[in-house]
Design a protein around this motif. Structure first.
Motif, PDB file in Angstrom:
ATOM      1  N   VAL A 445      28.666 -60.516 -43.868  1.00  0.00           N
ATOM      2  CA  VAL A 445      29.994 -61.475 -43.885  1.00  0.00           C
ATOM      3  C   VAL A 445      29.436 -62.955 -44.050  1.00  0.00           C
ATOM      4  N   THR A 446      30.494 -63.911 -44.291  1.00  0.00           N
ATOM      5  CA  THR A 446      30.238 -65.110 -44.443  1.00  0.00           C
ATOM      6  C   THR A 446      31.528 -65.841 -43.868  1.00  0.00           C
ATOM      7  N   GLY A 447      31.296 -67.166 -43.356  1.00  0.00           N
ATOM      8  CA  GLY A 447      32.454 -67.761 -42.629  1.00  0.00           C
ATOM      9  C   GLY A 447      32.113 -68.955 -41.888  1.00  0.00           C
ATOM     10  N   GLN A 448      33.044 -70.045 -41.503  1.00  0.00           N
ATOM     11  CA  GLN A 448      32.591 -71.041 -40.801  1.00  0.00           C
ATOM     12  C   GLN A 448      32.703 -70.805 -39.473  1.00  0.00           C
ATOM     13  N   GLU A 449      32.076 -71.574 -38.311  1.00  0.00           N
ATOM     14  CA  GLU A 449      32.119 -71.621 -37.004  1.00  0.00           C
ATOM     15  C   GLU A 449      33.471 -71.800 -36.661  1.00  0.00           C
ATOM     16  N   GLY A 450      33.923 -70.817 -35.782  1.00  0.00           N
ATOM     17  CA  GLY A 450      35.254 -70.985 -35.156  1.00  0.00           C
ATOM     18  C   GLY A 450      36.509 -69.972 -36.110  1.00  0.00           C
ATOM     19  N   ASP A 451      35.813 -69.470 -37.340  1.00  0.00           N
ATOM     20  CA  ASP A 451      36.675 -68.731 -37.823  1.00  0.00           C
ATOM     21  C   ASP A 451      37.144 -67.577 -37.030  1.00  0.00           C
ATOM     22  N   GLN A 452      38.418 -66.962 -37.497  1.00  0.00           N
ATOM     23  CA  GLN A 452      38.755 -65.423 -36.851  1.00  0.00           C
ATOM     24  C   GLN A 452      38.388 -64.364 -37.181  1.00  0.00           C
ATOM     25  N   MET A 453      37.676 -63.538 -36.391  1.00  0.00           N
ATOM     26  CA  MET A 453      37.171 -62.455 -37.053  1.00  0.00           C
ATOM     27  C   MET A 453      37.952 -61.337 -36.258  1.00  0.00           C
ATOM     28  N   ASP A 454      38.712 -60.653 -37.121  1.00  0.00           N
ATOM     29  CA  ASP A 454      39.488 -59.291 -36.843  1.00  0.00           C
ATOM     30  C   ASP A 454      38.701 -58.204 -37.395  1.00  0.00           C
ATOM     31  N   ILE A 455      38.789 -57.101 -36.094  1.00  0.00           N
ATOM     32  CA  ILE A 455      38.106 -55.862 -36.340  1.00  0.00           C
ATOM     33  C   ILE A 455      39.157 -54.656 -36.034  1.00  0.00           C
ATOM     34  N   LEU A 456      39.811 -54.034 -37.141  1.00  0.00           N
ATOM     35  CA  LEU A 456      40.801 -53.047 -36.597  1.00  0.00           C
ATOM     36  C   LEU A 456      39.901 -51.695 -36.536  1.00  0.00           C
ATOM     37  N   VAL A 457      40.032 -51.031 -35.612  1.00  0.00           N
ATOM     38  CA  VAL A 457      39.083 -50.039 -35.346  1.00  0.00           C
ATOM     39  C   VAL A 457      39.901 -48.740 -35.209  1.00  0.00           C
ATOM     40  N   GLU A 458      39.637 -47.762 -36.143  1.00  0.00           N
ATOM     41  CA  GLU A 458      40.480 -46.490 -36.200  1.00  0.00           C
ATOM     42  C   GLU A 458      39.680 -45.188 -35.695  1.00  0.00           C
ATOM     43  N   ASN A 459      40.457 -44.652 -34.426  1.00  0.00           N
ATOM     44  CA  ASN A 459      39.908 -43.212 -33.791  1.00  0.00           C
ATOM     45  C   ASN A 459      40.291 -42.408 -35.006  1.00  0.00           C
ATOM     46  N   MET A 460      39.327 -41.622 -35.407  1.00  0.00           N
ATOM     47  CA  MET A 460      39.570 -40.661 -36.476  1.00  0.00           C
ATOM     48  C   MET A 460      39.229 -39.074 -35.750  1.00  0.00           C
ATOM     49  N   GLY A 461      39.482 -39.173 -34.526  1.00  0.00           N
ATOM     50  CA  GLY A 461      39.509 -37.846 -33.857  1.00  0.00           C
ATOM     51  C   GLY A 461      38.462 -37.586 -33.010  1.00  0.00           C
ATOM     52  N   ARG A 462      38.423 -37.168 -31.868  1.00  0.00           N
ATOM     53  CA  ARG A 462      37.450 -36.989 -30.845  1.00  0.00           C
ATOM     54  C   ARG A 462      36.567 -35.719 -31.232  1.00  0.00           C
ATOM     55  N   VAL A 463      35.451 -35.722 -30.884  1.00  0.00           N
ATOM     56  CA  VAL A 463      34.752 -34.468 -31.065  1.00  0.00           C
ATOM     57  C   VAL A 463      35.162 -33.208 -30.269  1.00  0.00           C
ATOM     58  N   ASN A 464      35.326 -31.810 -31.094  1.00  0.00           N
ATOM     59  CA  ASN A 464      35.948 -30.960 -30.631  1.00  0.00           C
ATOM     60  C   ASN A 464      35.098 -29.792 -30.296  1.00  0.00           C
ATOM     61  N   PHE A 465      33.753 -29.966 -30.582  1.00  0.00           N
ATOM     62  CA  PHE A 465      32.602 -28.698 -30.172  1.00  0.00           C
ATOM     63  C   PHE A 465      31.364 -29.393 -29.706  1.00  0.00           C
ATOM     64  N   GLY A 466      30.758 -28.656 -29.011  1.00  0.00           N
ATOM     65  CA  GLY A 466      29.434 -28.964 -28.885  1.00  0.00           C
ATOM     66  C   GLY A 466      29.308 -29.940 -27.587  1.00  0.00           C
ATOM     67  N   SER A 467      28.087 -30.383 -27.448  1.00  0.00           N
ATOM     68  CA  SER A 467      27.648 -31.274 -26.342  1.00  0.00           C
ATOM     69  C   SER A 467      28.189 -32.527 -26.281  1.00  0.00           C
ATOM     70  N   LYS A 468      28.852 -33.158 -27.217  1.00  0.00           N
ATOM     71  CA  LYS A 468      29.313 -34.452 -27.351  1.00  0.00           C
ATOM     72  C   LYS A 468      30.873 -34.722 -27.299  1.00  0.00           C
ATOM     73  N   ILE A 469      31.599 -33.584 -26.586  1.00  0.00           N
ATOM     74  CA  ILE A 469      32.926 -33.677 -26.607  1.00  0.00           C
ATOM     75  C   ILE A 469      33.136 -34.892 -25.477  1.00  0.00           C
ATOM     76  N   ASN A 470      32.365 -35.343 -24.754  1.00  0.00           N
ATOM     77  CA  ASN A 470      32.991 -36.739 -24.104  1.00  0.00           C
ATOM     78  C   ASN A 470      32.698 -37.773 -24.893  1.00  0.00           C
ATOM     79  N   ASP A 471      33.673 -37.879 -25.938  1.00  0.00           N
ATOM     80  CA  ASP A 471      33.454 -38.763 -27.180  1.00  0.00           C
ATOM     81  C   ASP A 471      34.350 -39.940 -26.680  1.00  0.00           C
ATOM     82  N   PHE A 472      33.898 -41.118 -26.063  1.00  0.00           N
ATOM     83  CA  PHE A 472      34.390 -42.267 -25.810  1.00  0.00           C
ATOM     84  C   PHE A 472      34.836 -43.065 -27.140  1.00  0.00           C
ATOM     85  N   LYS A 473      35.796 -43.763 -27.183  1.00  0.00           N
ATOM     86  CA  LYS A 473      36.100 -44.462 -28.303  1.00  0.00           C
ATOM     87  C   LYS A 473      35.786 -45.871 -27.839  1.00  0.00           C
ATOM     88  N   ALA A 474      35.603 -46.285 -26.743  1.00  0.00           N
ATOM     89  CA  ALA A 474      35.276 -47.775 -26.411  1.00  0.00           C
ATOM     90  C   ALA A 474      34.805 -48.049 -24.944  1.00  0.00           C
TER      91      ALA A 474
END
Length: 632
Positions: A445-474
């Motif tokens: 990325v490039t920008g100036q000091e103080g520029d606004q950074m927006d990060i839109l984060v998409e949950n694409m589905g929690r894990v449904n099988f196996g040892s990683k079903i404690n699938d935290f999204k944040a």
């Protein structure tokens, strides 16, 4: 004249005669003759899996009738906990969630039920059916004897199982047997105390005479950890397995009793970016005939797959995170839209050799229509959508300021794979690119000091099988208020820009579904808030259009050729995700009941990366589920 006494005596005698003729309704296991007994007679079920939560309620009867006309005598169905208790302590069994109505329709159609109420179901469903609110306690160990988890399970089953009990066969209903947990042997914990606790709960609510069973994969380890005395052990396998060898394995754990394949795979699931699954019809019909000739009880998984509407798809995370596509067609005998296929007809011919198949024609496919093109218009990006404190699915917006000037391309890094699951980055409203869990952890990325950074984060589905079903999204450690926002999607570790750890985040949980359901952007019902997600056609941008159904509302399929990735709503209903640039799914199923034949149908598209110059979308009369394009 007959006195009341004589009348009552005659009535009592008639009841005795009827009971003698028909006897009490019973379903049990005959260990001496290796079979099920229904009302004291040997019984073999031929079943198919169907998920009421993946099919519009108005189509339940149609799907069940097609199953019955195929020669099935039973239907197997999961109950997804998170579908009925999305918020802790708030239970929903209405509309498309009306489990008891589904059981009623199955009974009315002439189908018995094999019920699989969890609490964990897998099913390629969000978090395997476990509610995301369980993760508000970060240390919780789901599917174990963890006291916090058991308390939540106790509360849920105390609501669900009393609803189920009147539908047991012995109580005049159509439920023959009930599964406890699901494929527990595939889970790392192997906690027998947990399984004992569940067994006690099911016995308490359903009684000692109910046939309770387990289902596990075709390995010794899975059968060892997934089985428990007092729960009848069944097995699952597909066409790539020798049936005799598999049933020999079941016999090691259940030396006597009926042979049961609880999941005979007629097809398989799809992940984004992988080939569309296909299981050969001849192999399916041949192995089905082989198992039935052995006297085995067989459930075909799936008989109809249906659709992962909204955000309900699951994900796998064995070597890397792989999200399940919106379509759950599964290459099943009934298509995603409930249409009979050649595979269904082949299965019906096999079943005819073993039992009488109902006379009469197979109900036809629902009518389809190609409504053609609809032009979508970009929505003014001056509205930040409703905010929500309690949201477990969908999208979150993270906002901060650049801590210093970055005139040259500078790496924005997710050093601990902290994006869950895909993040779209803008600087001062100008889209820069994306980060993705497990696959793209760095971008410039490039920008100036103080520029606004927006990060839109998409949950694409929690894990449904196996040892990683404690699938935290944040899991960022900020104020208590911000932690309330961290269950939908987001960051589970800090991001680094060059040498700087980014801090001072503002976090917004976006209630996009609620905003669109209220009428936005087609009306002025939605409130307006200052802010923006994107100023250009690149990056997260909303589009709107309308479809005229021309006097009739039939099933159709939506294709977004040239579009990249995003979400679609029609008349406020979330159809699911599209991602034609990754594939294999190229169309979204649009059930006719969602459409109006007399009013304009409102279409809203959230394009996350970039729309084509030609912003038309196309409604077809057939699906396209098997086209891989490129990885993006």
């Amino acid at each position: 004249m007959i006195t009341n006494f004589v009348f009552l005596s005659l009535l009592s005698y008639a009841c005795v005669v009827l009971n003698a003729a028909f006897g009490p309704r019973t379903f049990s296991i005959d260990y001496s003759h290796d079979c099920f007994l229904k009302d004291g007679m040997p019984f073999q079920y031929i079943s198919g899996s169907v998920h009421y939560f993946r099919i519009p309620r108005v189509y339940w009867k149609d799907r069940l009738l097609k199953m019955y006309m195929s020669g099935l005598n039973a239907v197997q169905v999961y109950v997804p906990w998170n579908f009925h208790e999305t918020e802790q302590g708030v239970y929903n069994f209405a509309g498309d969630r009306d489990l008891e109505h589904f059981l009623y329709l199955a009974n009315e159609t002439g189908l018995f039920v094999i019920l699989r109420p969890g609490p964990y179901i897998c099913a390629e469903w969000e978090m395997g059916g476990l509610p995301a609110w369980l993760l508000q306690k970060p240390s919780i160990m789901v599917r174990t004897a963890d006291p916090d988890y058991l308390q939540a399970v106790n509360d849920w089953l105390a609501v669900l199982l009393p609803k189920v009990k009147p539908w047991l066969y012995s109580n005049g209903g159509n439920i023959l047997s009930v599964q406890v947990e699901n494929e527990y042997g595939s889970y790392f914990a192997c906690d027998y105390n947990y399984m004992r606790h569940l067994r006690a709960l099911f016995r308490y609510f359903l009684g000692d005479d109910t046939v309770l069973f387990t289902t596990d994969g075709n390995t010794n380890r899975e059968m060892t950890c997934g089985t428990l005395q007092g729960l009848y052990a069944t097995i699952d396998f597909g066409t790539d397995t020798n049936a005799s060898v598999a049933f020999d394995r079941q016999r090691r754990f259940e030396p006597r009793g009926p042979l049961v394949n609880s999941e005979f795979y007629t097809g398989w699931l799809d992940h984004w970016g992988e080939k569309h699954a296909h299981v050969d019809t001849e192999k399916v019909s041949s192995m089905l005939g082989e198992m039935l000739s052995m006297g085995a009880n067989v459930n075909m998984y799936m008989f109809e797959g249906g659709t992962n509407f909204g955000y309900w798809n699951g994900a796998d995370c064995d070597t890397r995170y792989r999200s399940v596509v919106t379509s759950y067609d599964y290459n099943a005998p009934l298509s995603e839209a409930g249409d009979p296929t050649d595979k269904l007809l082949a299965i019906r011919e096999v079943i005819k050799k073993f039992r009488d198949v109902p006379l009469g024609p197979m109900p036809p496919a629902m009518p389809k229509f190609a409504y053609g093109f609809v032009t979508m218009k970009k929505v003014s990006p001056t509205n930040l959508l409703y905010l929500s404190c309690f949201q477990y699915y969908g999208y979150m917006l993270y906002r901060t300021k650049l801590p210093r000037m970055v005139p040259d391309p500078t790496p924005l890094i997710s050093p601990l794979n902290g994006i869950h699951d895909r993040a779209y980055i803008s600087i001062n409203g100008v889209y820069q690119g994306f980060l993705e869990r497990d696959t793209q952890l760095v971008m410039n990325v490039t920008g100036q000091e103080g520029d606004q950074m927006d990060i839109l984060v998409e949950n694409m589905g929690r894990v449904n099988f196996g040892s990683k079903i404690n699938d935290f999204k944040a899991r960022l450690n900020y104020s208590h208020l911000q932690i309330l926002y961290t269950q939908a999607s987001g960051l589970v570790s800090n991001l680094i820009l060059g040498r700087d750890v980014l801090t001072d985040w503002q976090i917004y949980s976006l209630d996009i579904d609620g905003t669109i359901a209220s009428g936005w952007p087609h009306s002025e019902v939605a409130q307006h808030h200052p802010g923006t997600i994107s100023k250009s056609s690149d990056g997260p941008t909303f589009y709107m259009g309308t479809l005229e159904a021309r006097g009739f509302a039939w099933d159709t399929f939506l294709k977004l050729k040239g579009w990249t990735k995003g979400q679609v709503w029609i008349n406020g209903v979330n159809l699911g995700r599209y991602w034609p640039q990754r594939g294999p799914q190229q169309t979204l199923y649009v059930p006719g009941p969602l459409l109006s034949s007399s009013q304009p149908n409102n279409i809203t598209v959230l394009e996350l990366e970039g729309a084509p110059v030609d912003t038309r979308i196309l409604f077809l009369d057939r699906p396209q589920l098997d086209s891989i394009t490129k990885r993006s």
